[in-house]
Design a protein around this motif. Structure first.
Motif, PDB file in Angstrom:
ATOM      1  N   ALA A 104       3.524  21.856  -0.493  1.00  0.00           N
ATOM      2  CA  ALA A 104       4.037  21.498   0.831  1.00  0.00           C
ATOM      3  C   ALA A 104       4.416  20.027   0.816  1.00  0.00           C
ATOM      4  N   SER A 105       5.402  19.685   1.600  1.00  0.00           N
ATOM      5  CA  SER A 105       5.792  18.293   1.776  1.00  0.00           C
ATOM      6  C   SER A 105       4.960  17.714   2.918  1.00  0.00           C
ATOM      7  N   VAL A 106       4.229  16.635   2.631  1.00  0.00           N
ATOM      8  CA  VAL A 106       3.323  16.072   3.635  1.00  0.00           C
ATOM      9  C   VAL A 106       3.615  14.594   3.865  1.00  0.00           C
ATOM     10  N   GLY A 107       3.415  14.184   5.102  1.00  0.00           N
ATOM     11  CA  GLY A 107       3.513  12.785   5.454  1.00  0.00           C
ATOM     12  C   GLY A 107       2.119  12.211   5.645  1.00  0.00           C
ATOM     13  N   TYR A 108       1.887  11.027   5.120  1.00  0.00           N
ATOM     14  CA  TYR A 108       0.582  10.385   5.227  1.00  0.00           C
ATOM     15  C   TYR A 108       0.716   9.133   6.089  1.00  0.00           C
ATOM     16  N   ILE A 109      -0.161   9.019   7.078  1.00  0.00           N
ATOM     17  CA  ILE A 109      -0.151   7.885   7.998  1.00  0.00           C
ATOM     18  C   ILE A 109      -1.257   6.913   7.605  1.00  0.00           C
ATOM     19  N   LEU A 110      -0.921   5.661   7.434  1.00  0.00           N
ATOM     20  CA  LEU A 110      -1.948   4.657   7.146  1.00  0.00           C
ATOM     21  C   LEU A 110      -1.527   3.313   7.724  1.00  0.00           C
ATOM     22  N   GLY A 111      -2.516   2.453   7.865  1.00  0.00           N
ATOM     23  CA  GLY A 111      -2.240   1.092   8.319  1.00  0.00           C
ATOM     24  C   GLY A 111      -1.766   0.997   9.747  1.00  0.00           C
TER      25      GLY A 111
ATOM     26  N   GLY B 287       3.848   4.762   6.455  1.00  0.00           N
ATOM     27  CA  GLY B 287       3.835   6.186   6.152  1.00  0.00           C
ATOM     28  C   GLY B 287       4.506   6.487   4.833  1.00  0.00           C
ATOM     29  N   THR B 288       4.064   7.586   4.194  1.00  0.00           N
ATOM     30  CA  THR B 288       4.662   8.051   2.951  1.00  0.00           C
ATOM     31  C   THR B 288       4.875   9.562   3.036  1.00  0.00           C
ATOM     32  N   VAL B 289       5.747  10.068   2.201  1.00  0.00           N
ATOM     33  CA  VAL B 289       5.999  11.508   2.115  1.00  0.00           C
ATOM     34  C   VAL B 289       6.017  11.909   0.647  1.00  0.00           C
ATOM     35  N   LYS B 290       5.369  13.025   0.329  1.00  0.00           N
ATOM     36  CA  LYS B 290       5.360  13.527  -1.043  1.00  0.00           C
ATOM     37  C   LYS B 290       5.066  15.021  -1.016  1.00  0.00           C
ATOM     38  N   SER B 291       5.224  15.659  -2.167  1.00  0.00           N
ATOM     39  CA  SER B 291       4.952  17.089  -2.326  1.00  0.00           C
ATOM     40  C   SER B 291       3.593  17.261  -2.994  1.00  0.00           C
TER      41      SER B 291
ATOM     42  N   ARG C 295       0.803  -1.228   0.000  1.00  0.00           N
ATOM     43  CA  ARG C 295       0.000   0.000   0.000  1.00  0.00           C
ATOM     44  C   ARG C 295       0.833   1.274   0.000  1.00  0.00           C
ATOM     45  N   ILE C 296       2.137   1.167   0.145  1.00  0.00           N
ATOM     46  CA  ILE C 296       2.960   2.377   0.207  1.00  0.00           C
ATOM     47  C   ILE C 296       4.103   2.392  -0.803  1.00  0.00           C
ATOM     48  N   ARG C 297       4.434   1.278  -1.385  1.00  0.00           N
ATOM     49  CA  ARG C 297       5.654   1.221  -2.199  1.00  0.00           C
ATOM     50  C   ARG C 297       5.566   2.011  -3.499  1.00  0.00           C
ATOM     51  N   HIS C 298       4.387   2.434  -3.907  1.00  0.00           N
ATOM     52  CA  HIS C 298       4.263   3.223  -5.134  1.00  0.00           C
ATOM     53  C   HIS C 298       4.440   4.722  -4.881  1.00  0.00           C
ATOM     54  N   SER C 299       4.646   5.113  -3.635  1.00  0.00           N
ATOM     55  CA  SER C 299       4.872   6.516  -3.298  1.00  0.00           C
ATOM     56  C   SER C 299       6.357   6.849  -3.391  1.00  0.00           C
ATOM     57  N   PRO C 300       6.703   8.127  -3.566  1.00  0.00           N
ATOM     58  CA  PRO C 300       8.117   8.490  -3.756  1.00  0.00           C
ATOM     59  C   PRO C 300       9.006   8.189  -2.554  1.00  0.00           C
ATOM     60  N   ALA C 301       8.476   8.285  -1.333  1.00  0.00           N
ATOM     61  CA  ALA C 301       9.240   7.961  -0.126  1.00  0.00           C
ATOM     62  C   ALA C 301       8.297   7.267   0.849  1.00  0.00           C
ATOM     63  N   PHE C 302       8.725   6.142   1.415  1.00  0.00           N
ATOM     64  CA  PHE C 302       7.828   5.400   2.300  1.00  0.00           C
ATOM     65  C   PHE C 302       8.623   4.637   3.341  1.00  0.00           C
ATOM     66  N   VAL C 303       7.923   4.286   4.423  1.00  0.00           N
ATOM     67  CA  VAL C 303       8.535   3.494   5.479  1.00  0.00           C
ATOM     68  C   VAL C 303       7.440   2.707   6.193  1.00  0.00           C
ATOM     69  N   MET C 304       7.806   1.590   6.762  1.00  0.00           N
ATOM     70  CA  MET C 304       6.909   0.800   7.603  1.00  0.00           C
ATOM     71  C   MET C 304       7.642   0.509   8.906  1.00  0.00           C
TER      72      MET C 304
ATOM     73  N   ALA D  19       1.606  16.402   8.628  1.00  0.00           N
ATOM     74  CA  ALA D  19       1.259  14.983   8.657  1.00  0.00           C
ATOM     75  C   ALA D  19      -0.261  14.886   8.675  1.00  0.00           C
ATOM     76  N   TYR D  20      -0.808  13.896   7.972  1.00  0.00           N
ATOM     77  CA  TYR D  20      -2.256  13.725   7.993  1.00  0.00           C
ATOM     78  C   TYR D  20      -2.610  12.248   7.915  1.00  0.00           C
TER      79      TYR D  20
END
Length: 388
Positions: free
Chosen positions: A93-100, A75-79, A47-56, A132-133
């Motif tokens: 803005a650079s935003v971090g997305y929290i999921l899972g 989580g992922t980060v993108k502009s 669910r996150i590997r298609h984003s430009p920056a991600f971590v689990m 972050a959202y």
């Protein structure tokens, strides 16, 4: 219980079984009733590997005989565009997305979820994220309390997730609308010219449109006699009313299954499908086989202009549902609470979420003192399919 100190660390491929166990313990639904199970197809990072920056991240604790994973967060980060009014180029803005975010039932109320969020926020900050959202069902009181009361997030937006099942018969689309497929170059040019200022529009839209999971972009026009002569002419002289949207194959990332349904419910759904197949002219509102593994499609980038833009949007969504026959069991779209296009989008209320909840937090202040997390909502929102 013999549990030791909880360690938060990055996911390792050897953690796969442990993370799958945690995800399986936290299926969506009421205890003792039906629950929605998500199969990540053997890839916890799907669910996150298609984003430009991600971590689990995983939360691990000691148990008799070894160690056990008791929590996960992704989580992922993108502009993205903030929707802030400014001349020229869109404000980004650079935003971090929290999921899972998941914690095993046996280890809840021990501060593990809070610790996972804090660690992920630190990673966001290291990656340069300004905000972050996260998204949750507004009825999920523990999640809402965690983020708003303990983590400092504000209730930010309340979009609607609208879902329509796929039938054996075709949905009727408004005859006034004509559908034109766009290639990736045309789609990117249209999106950047018309929607680059919309909240959460991703700066790497080309990567989204060019992803193998993106099934194409389509334009619906409500303008008698309109002829398509390329995207440049369309932008220079647009038709009276139009709408655009793209399709994403969520089945390439995860598959869903509804568990806990009674035999009576299953039988009734099977009967509706049989009747629909045998007599498509009756247009039976059949229930797909949600009780076995199924794929879903997601419509993203929905937007339009003109008095009849909602009609064009209806035509697009009906077309997507018809395209999904034999390939997906349902098609979904998420739209802003104030978006006029939502008024004509076909959907089943029983499958939809009329008020999703997005929460946001500013991680570092802006130079002009403006805080996106406290801004008023706009008419539209761009929902990135990589975060579904």
């Amino acid at each position: 219980m013999g549990d030791g100190k909880v360690e938060i660390r990055e996911y390792d491929p050897s953690d796969r079984a442990g993370t799958e166990a945690v995800d399986g313990e936290c299926e969506l639904g009421q205890p003792g009733g039906m629950s929605l199970h998500a199969d990540l197809l053997g890839d916890p990072l799907a669910r996150i590997r298609h984003s430009p920056a991600f971590v689990m991240l995983v939360a691990e604790t000691s148990v008799p005989g070894g160690r056990r994973i008791v929590g996960v967060i992704r989580g992922t980060v993108k502009s993205v565009a903030t929707g802030k009014s400014c001349p020229g180029a869109p404000a980004l803005a650079s935003v971090g997305y929290i999921l899972g975010l998941r914690v095993s039932p046996s280890h809840r109320r021990k501060g593990i979820a809070l610790s996972l969020v804090r660690h992920l926020e630190r990673w966001f900050s290291l990656m340069g994220a300004e905000y972050a959202y996260m998204a949750t069902d507004k009825s999920n009181e523990p999640s809402v309390r965690l983020f708003t009361a303990r983590c400092g997030y504000s209730k930010f937006r309340t979009p609607s997730l609208l879902v329509h099942p796929v039938h054996a018969h075709r949905l009727r689309a408004p005859r006034r609308a004509r559908i034109f497929p766009l290639d990736a170059r045309e789609a990117e040019l249209l999106y950047r010219r018309r929607f680059a200022h919309v909240e959460f529009f991703p700066d790497d839209i080309s990567a989204v449109l060019g992803n193998k999971l993106s099934l194409g972009t389509f334009l619906a026009v409500v303008d008698h006699g309109y002829q398509w002569h390329g995207v440049e002419q369309f932008l220079a002289s647009p038709p009276a009313s139009w709408a655009v949207a793209s399709l994403w194959d969520c089945g390439g990332v995860f598959r869903l299954e509804m568990r806990g349904a009674s035999l009576l419910r299953r039988a009734a759904a099977a009967a509706s499908r049989a009747l629909d197949r045998a007599a498509k002219w009756m247009r039976v509102p059949s229930v797909p086989d949600f009780f076995r593994s199924f794929a879903g499609w997601f419509a993203y980038g929905l937007g339009g202009e003109g008095a009849d833009a909602p009609v064009a949007a209806e035509a697009l969504f009906a077309t997507f549902v018809n395209m999904a026959r034999g390939r997906a069991a349902a098609v979904a779209v998420e739209v802003a609470a104030l978006d006029p296009l939502r008024l004509r989008l076909p959907h089943w209320r029983s499958l939809s979420c009329p008020e999703d909840l997005w929460c946001m937090k500013q991680l570092r202040g802006s130079t002009d003192g403006w805080d996106w997390a406290k801004s008023a909502p706009g008419l539209s929102i761009f929902v990135d399919p990589r975060e579904v």
